[in-house]
Scaffold this motif. Structure first.
Motif, mmCIF file in Angstrom:
data_model
loop_
_atom_site.group_PDB
_atom_site.id
_atom_site.type_symbol
_atom_site.label_atom_id
_atom_site.label_comp_id
_atom_site.label_asym_id
_atom_site.label_seq_id
_atom_site.Cartn_x
_atom_site.Cartn_y
_atom_site.Cartn_z
ATOM 1 N N LYS A 49 -68.066 -7.843 -11.691
ATOM 2 C CA LYS A 49 -68.790 -8.572 -10.644
ATOM 3 C C LYS A 49 -68.068 -9.867 -10.286
ATOM 4 N N PHE A 50 -67.519 -10.512 -11.299
ATOM 5 C CA PHE A 50 -66.783 -11.752 -11.063
ATOM 6 C C PHE A 50 -65.527 -11.480 -10.234
ATOM 7 N N LYS A 51 -64.837 -10.402 -10.550
ATOM 8 C CA LYS A 51 -63.646 -10.026 -9.784
ATOM 9 C C LYS A 51 -64.016 -9.740 -8.329
ATOM 10 N N ASN A 52 -65.116 -9.040 -8.114
ATOM 11 C CA ASN A 52 -65.574 -8.758 -6.748
ATOM 12 C C ASN A 52 -65.900 -10.046 -5.999
ATOM 13 N N LEU A 53 -66.530 -10.988 -6.698
ATOM 14 C CA LEU A 53 -66.864 -12.274 -6.090
ATOM 15 C C LEU A 53 -65.598 -13.020 -5.679
ATOM 16 N N LEU A 54 -64.612 -13.054 -6.564
ATOM 17 C CA LEU A 54 -63.344 -13.721 -6.237
ATOM 18 C C LEU A 54 -62.656 -13.064 -5.043
ATOM 19 N N GLN A 55 -62.641 -11.742 -5.032
ATOM 20 C CA GLN A 55 -62.011 -11.029 -3.922
ATOM 21 C C GLN A 55 -62.749 -11.282 -2.618
ATOM 22 N N ALA A 56 -64.070 -11.366 -2.675
ATOM 23 C CA ALA A 56 -64.855 -11.626 -1.470
ATOM 24 C C ALA A 56 -64.533 -13.001 -0.885
ATOM 25 N N GLU A 57 -64.168 -13.926 -1.752
ATOM 26 C CA GLU A 57 -63.807 -15.287 -1.313
ATOM 27 C C GLU A 57 -62.307 -15.440 -1.101
ATOM 28 N N SER A 58 -61.571 -14.345 -1.166
ATOM 29 C CA SER A 58 -60.103 -14.346 -1.006
ATOM 30 C C SER A 58 -59.410 -15.242 -2.026
ATOM 31 N N LEU A 59 -59.933 -15.225 -3.246
ATOM 32 C CA LEU A 59 -59.328 -15.983 -4.331
ATOM 33 C C LEU A 59 -58.590 -15.035 -5.268
ATOM 34 N N PRO A 60 -57.540 -15.512 -5.921
ATOM 35 C CA PRO A 60 -56.801 -14.642 -6.826
ATOM 36 C C PRO A 60 -57.620 -14.322 -8.072
ATOM 37 N N CYS A 61 -57.559 -13.089 -8.505
ATOM 38 C CA CYS A 61 -58.224 -12.719 -9.763
ATOM 39 C C CYS A 61 -57.130 -12.325 -10.752
ATOM 40 N N GLU A 62 -57.068 -13.068 -11.815
ATOM 41 C CA GLU A 62 -56.002 -12.863 -12.811
ATOM 42 C C GLU A 62 -56.432 -11.950 -13.895
#
Length: 62
Positions: A49-62
């Protein structure tokens, strides 16, 4: 000292400065990542869910 030599010295200084800035930004990125993980845990989000949230905000997910 010729113009060519001065240009090389200037480029070396700029490269040194840029490398230092990259090191500082990597360190800062690591600290923000730790903050983000803490907030993720406080919000009760799992990794997916956190990865999806980051992707939705166009932030890098490491």
């Amino acid at each position: 000292m010729s113009d060519h030599e001065r240009a090389i010295i200037g480029l070396k200084r700029e490269l040194k400065s840029t490398r230092q800035e990259v090191r500082e930004l990597k360190s800062q990125n690591g600290r923000w990542y730790a903050v983000a993980q803490t907030l993720r845990k406080l919000a009760g989000l799992d990794e997916a869910k956190f990865k999806n949230l980051l992707q939705a905000e166009s932030l890098p997910c490491e």
